[in-house]
Every structure is written in C-alpha cells, then in structure tokens.
Write a protein that holds these residues in place. Sequence first.
Motif, short mmCIF file in Angstrom:
data_model
loop_
_atom_site.label_atom_id
_atom_site.label_comp_id
_atom_site.label_asym_id
_atom_site.label_seq_id
_atom_site.Cartn_x
_atom_site.Cartn_y
_atom_site.Cartn_z
N ASP A 1 0.83 -1.21 0.00
CA ASP A 1 0.00 0.00 0.00
C ASP A 1 0.86 1.26 0.00
OD1 ASP A 1 -2.40 -1.30 -0.11
OD2 ASP A 1 -3.00 -0.87 1.95
N THR A 2 1.90 1.28 0.85
CA THR A 2 2.77 2.45 0.94
C THR A 2 3.50 2.69 -0.37
OG1 THR A 2 3.07 2.00 3.30
CG2 THR A 2 4.61 3.54 2.29
N ALA A 3 4.02 1.61 -0.94
CA ALA A 3 4.81 1.73 -2.17
C ALA A 3 3.95 2.13 -3.36
CB ALA A 3 5.52 0.41 -2.44
N LYS A 4 2.75 1.56 -3.47
CA LYS A 4 1.95 1.89 -4.65
C LYS A 4 1.40 3.31 -4.57
CE LYS A 4 -2.47 -0.38 -3.45
NZ LYS A 4 -3.32 -1.57 -3.75
N ALA A 5 1.14 3.79 -3.34
CA ALA A 5 0.75 5.19 -3.20
C ALA A 5 1.90 6.11 -3.59
CB ALA A 5 0.30 5.47 -1.77
N ALA A 6 3.12 5.73 -3.18
CA ALA A 6 4.29 6.53 -3.55
C ALA A 6 4.49 6.51 -5.06
CB ALA A 6 5.53 5.99 -2.84
N ALA A 7 4.36 5.35 -5.69
CA ALA A 7 4.51 5.26 -7.14
C ALA A 7 3.52 6.18 -7.85
CB ALA A 7 4.30 3.82 -7.60
N CYS A 8 2.32 6.26 -7.31
CA CYS A 8 1.29 7.10 -7.91
C CYS A 8 1.60 8.59 -7.76
CB CYS A 8 -0.05 6.76 -7.26
SG CYS A 8 -1.48 7.42 -8.13
N LEU A 9 2.20 8.96 -6.62
CA LEU A 9 2.32 10.38 -6.29
C LEU A 9 3.71 10.98 -6.48
CD1 LEU A 9 0.14 10.48 -3.03
CD2 LEU A 9 -0.53 11.01 -5.39
N ILE A 10 4.74 10.17 -6.68
CA ILE A 10 6.09 10.73 -6.87
C ILE A 10 6.12 11.74 -8.03
CG2 ILE A 10 8.43 10.15 -7.66
CD1 ILE A 10 8.27 7.68 -5.80
N TYR B 1 -4.04 14.19 -0.25
CA TYR B 1 -4.94 13.27 -0.95
C TYR B 1 -5.80 12.50 0.06
CZ TYR B 1 -1.83 14.36 -4.82
OH TYR B 1 -1.11 15.02 -5.78
N PHE B 2 -5.24 12.18 1.19
CA PHE B 2 -5.96 11.49 2.27
C PHE B 2 -7.12 12.34 2.76
CE2 PHE B 2 -6.31 10.09 6.77
CZ PHE B 2 -6.36 8.71 6.61
N ASN B 3 -6.90 13.65 2.86
CA ASN B 3 -7.93 14.58 3.35
C ASN B 3 -8.83 15.11 2.24
OD1 ASN B 3 -6.94 14.35 5.96
ND2 ASN B 3 -5.51 16.05 5.71
N GLY B 4 -8.59 14.74 1.00
CA GLY B 4 -9.44 15.17 -0.10
C GLY B 4 -9.13 16.54 -0.64
N GLU B 5 -7.98 17.13 -0.23
CA GLU B 5 -7.62 18.46 -0.71
C GLU B 5 -7.05 18.42 -2.12
OE1 GLU B 5 -4.96 19.79 2.30
OE2 GLU B 5 -6.47 19.64 3.88
N ARG B 6 -6.47 17.29 -2.49
CA ARG B 6 -6.00 17.07 -3.86
C ARG B 6 -6.58 15.76 -4.36
NH1 ARG B 6 -1.07 19.85 -5.43
NH2 ARG B 6 -0.26 21.11 -3.70
N ARG B 7 -6.63 15.63 -5.68
CA ARG B 7 -7.13 14.40 -6.28
C ARG B 7 -6.09 13.84 -7.23
NH1 ARG B 7 -12.40 13.48 -5.24
NH2 ARG B 7 -13.66 15.23 -4.49
N ILE B 8 -5.98 12.52 -7.25
CA ILE B 8 -5.07 11.87 -8.20
C ILE B 8 -5.59 12.13 -9.61
CG2 ILE B 8 -4.18 9.64 -8.99
CD1 ILE B 8 -4.51 8.68 -6.05
N ALA B 9 -4.71 12.66 -10.46
CA ALA B 9 -5.17 13.09 -11.77
C ALA B 9 -4.46 12.37 -12.92
CB ALA B 9 -4.97 14.59 -11.93
N THR B 10 -3.25 11.88 -12.69
CA THR B 10 -2.49 11.25 -13.77
C THR B 10 -1.89 9.94 -13.28
OG1 THR B 10 -0.51 12.50 -13.15
CG2 THR B 10 -1.92 13.47 -14.84
N LEU C 1 1.85 16.18 -0.73
CA LEU C 1 2.13 15.03 0.12
C LEU C 1 0.89 14.16 0.25
CD1 LEU C 1 4.19 16.87 2.92
CD2 LEU C 1 5.07 15.58 0.94
N ILE C 2 1.04 12.99 0.81
CA ILE C 2 -0.07 12.04 0.89
C ILE C 2 -1.24 12.60 1.69
CG2 ILE C 2 0.95 10.88 2.89
CD1 ILE C 2 -1.25 9.26 0.17
#
Length: 339
Positions: free
Chosen positions: A66-75, A84-93, A80-81
């Motif tokens: 879980d930690t690694a795949k979230a990092a892969a998505c957001l690097i 996204y956890f709080n809904g202030e940003r959304r995964i877009a790409t 910071l995570i």
Amino acid sequence: LLVTGGSARTSGLLTRLEQLLNDFHPVTVCGIAAEPPLDEVDRLLQIGRQKQVTAVVAVGGGSVIDTAKAAACLIPATGLIRDYFNGERRIATRGLFCAALPTTAGTGAEITPNAVFIEPSASIKKSIRHKYLVPDLAIVDPELTMPAPPDITAASGMDALTQAIEAYVSLQANHTTDALALQAVALIFTHLQTACARPDDLEARTALAEGSMITAMAFSHSGLGAVHGIGHPVGSLLHLPHGRTCAILLTPVMRWNQSATPEKFLKLAEICGYNDAATFIDAIERLRTDIGIPADFRTAGLQEEHFDFIVRNCRSGSMKVNPRPMADADVINLLRTLM
C-alpha cells in the motif's frame, strides 16, 4: 525504488532482490511500519523525488505494498499524501510503473485500487482509492509467503477470509464476485490452519496465496461490510493489527447478518462442508482459537469510553453495503459483547 519489509534484510531476501535488480540501479528502502502512518508514504515520496526514480518495486505485506503503490502514484505529482488522504488534492495522472510481490496472503493489495493508512494524530484509519493505484504488475509467488511466522499467517489469513465472506454477502455482490468469493472462502478456510502449523507446506501456502488474490478481485467490485467498517476505527484506536481485528469481529458480524441473507450463509456453509450456517460460524470460531487469535478485545483494552469514537468513524462505504443495516446502538451492543 525497491521497498521491502524489515524482515527482508534478516531473511536474505533483500540481498537477492538487489542482485536481481542490479542493472536497474535500485534505491532501497527496507522497513515499512505495519498499519502504515501517512509519514511512511511521505518518506518514500521524498526519496523518490530526490533520486528521480522511474519505477517502484514493492516486496512485502499489505502495508509495504500500500505504501509503495501510493508513492509510485504520487512521486511524479505534487503535494504530500495527507493532501490526498484529506481530499484536498485528487489523483489526476498515472504515476510510475509499479510492481508488487506479496510476502503474506491477506490483503490482496497487489491488485486493488485502494491503499489504507492511518493519521496517527487523530487515530483515523481509512483508504485512498483510484484506478491508478492498481500496480502495473503483480507476481503472486506462494514461496515468498513461507517465511511468514504463524501469527502473521494467522492474522493475514483471517483478513482474507473476512474479505471473501463480506464480498459474498455484500449488497453490491454480483454473479462474478460471488464465484470468486466462494472459491476464496473454500481455499482459505480449508488451508489456513495447516499453513499456520506447517509454514513450509507449499500446497497450503499456494491455496492461501490464490485465495487472497481472488478475494481482492471480488471485493474490489463488491465492497466489504461491517467487519471492515467497525474494524478500522477499532484497530487504529487500540493499535491492533488489522487481520486480528477482523478475526475478532468476523463471527459476531456474521451472526448479525445471517438473517438478512440466509441462502448465502447456507451456501458458505455448504462449500466448506457444513449443513447449516450456525455450525459453520462455530467452525470459524474454532479456527480462530486454534490459530491463536482471542475471541474479544478484552486484552486490547476496549472500553465504553471508546464507543463514541468508533461509532463516529465506522460509517464508511463498507457499512453501506453490509447486508443488514447497523444503527449506532447496534454497533455499541456488538462492541459490548467483545469487551
């Protein structure tokens, strides 16, 4: 970026992985906290961005993956995570290429579109979800699970069994998820005790690895249920491993749900060799006891003062698809039986 659990170093697995990946110039992070806090992802984000990594390989249990795949998505993204956890940003790409190799048979994180984290300051445990969190490559090799000690095997296996049962009785279940979930229940229920007693039993390890993986295929579409809804706040508050929390909650929630979908509970019993649901639920309780997991949260310190927090934080999507609604009073009554 090669991400592993701490045991990979002592077992020699880390050395083998670094040798295999030598041509790719691995940057290694060994040791991810169980029930990972948000800071663990931020640590990987910082390293990944500084070293300009181009891919992530995760070898470990659900927390590592879980930690690694979230990092892969957001690097490659910004922030910071926590954003996204709080809904202030959304995964877009889409993020970096990510490969996941599980060393436990439990979460199915290697193929799921979600990652679960804890915000320690608020004791909040929840998941972030997006299709880009699904790893690009999953390699499920039962031999990688053999070094897992019996307590980890037990907790992971009960997590997978819970996921399979909840996926099967979910309000969002369909014929496809039913077929996957039923097969997973049969595999895990039949082989979990053997894997705990004989860790090098390849047949049992293979059954658990397959069961865990196809469970994830099921619940990714059907959702889960009240065990996970209640289990997240209980686990984060009492600092309990997720699988152990699920194991304790599983049979009380099954007894609660049985009247809502009796035909499905009968089918669960029959596929595991029992003639009725009550006998099957009793058999799960015996299994839990035999693999060393307690029947309640007494030793973990559950108190009535915790009920308000648990009730306020259990209303996740999992509770919405539970086959029988649970009012706040119902949740409290169930918790009282586990004190």
